[in-house]
Enzyme design. Structure first.
Site, mmCIF file in Angstrom:
data_model
loop_
_atom_site.group_PDB
_atom_site.id
_atom_site.type_symbol
_atom_site.label_atom_id
_atom_site.label_comp_id
_atom_site.label_asym_id
_atom_site.label_seq_id
_atom_site.Cartn_x
_atom_site.Cartn_y
_atom_site.Cartn_z
ATOM 1 N N CYS A 1 1.997 -9.697 0.301
ATOM 2 C CA CYS A 1 1.733 -8.737 -0.781
ATOM 3 C C CYS A 1 0.403 -9.015 -1.472
ATOM 4 C CB CYS A 1 2.871 -8.743 -1.799
ATOM 5 S SG CYS A 1 4.432 -8.161 -1.116
ATOM 6 N N HIS B 1 3.903 1.620 -1.700
ATOM 7 C CA HIS B 1 5.336 1.824 -1.899
ATOM 8 C C HIS B 1 5.590 3.282 -2.260
ATOM 9 C CE1 HIS B 1 6.303 -2.465 -2.065
ATOM 10 N NE2 HIS B 1 5.252 -2.626 -2.860
ATOM 11 N N GLU C 1 11.255 -0.278 -6.360
ATOM 12 C CA GLU C 1 10.109 -0.499 -5.485
ATOM 13 C C GLU C 1 10.534 -0.216 -4.043
ATOM 14 O OE1 GLU C 1 6.947 -3.947 -5.431
ATOM 15 O OE2 GLU C 1 8.757 -4.566 -4.343
#
Length: 147
Positions: free
Chosen positions: A40, A48, A131
């Site tokens: 990430c 996302h 998310e």
């Protein structure tokens, strides 16, 4: 005949928005960021398809029969969530995230703060940000924790 007692109700509405970000803290070295955030922390970011679910609580208006007019709520969510976040690079396009790591926790705080400015005082109960289907953050406006 006595007037009916005031009734509280909770109302929720969900919106979906797409955004990209990079999890990276300016307080950490590149190596520390990589270790903490893993993939990430990709320098090019990742995206996302978020869902934001807002829950309001308020007395049901005896005249309208509503907690809030859904048309108004839709407009507030458009201004507070969709306009600043949808199809944006959170770190580059949203000034709030210039100094705040763009975690889902902080996205929830951002949404809370934006909605709080628009909604009638005391009606916002919680913000829930998905998310992914597995990663969900709930924020109720808590700012600090006593130690």
């Amino acid at each position: 005949m006595a007037p009916p007692a005031a009734r509280l109700a909770r109302l929720s509405r969900t919106v979906s928005f797409s955004a990209c970000h990079r999890l990276h803290s300016k307080s950490l070295s590149d190596e520390e960021n990589q270790k903490l955030f893993g993939k990430c922390n990709n320098p090019n970011g990742h995206g996302h398809n978020y869902k934001g679910k807002e829950l309001l609580t308020h007395v049901i208006d005896p005249v309208s029969g509503m907690v809030i007019n859904l048309t108004d709520l839709k407009e507030y969510m458009q201004e507070a969530i969709m306009e600043p976040l949808d199809h944006k690079n959170l770190d580059k396009d949203v000034p709030y995230f210039a100094e705040v790591v763009s975690t889902t926790e902080n996205v929830a705080v951002f949404i809370w703060e934006n909605l709080k400015k628009l909604l009638p005082v005391g009606t916002l109960y919680k913000v829930k940000v998905y998310e992914t289907d597995q990663n969900i953050v709930v924020y109720k406006g808590e700012e600090t924790v006593s130690e």
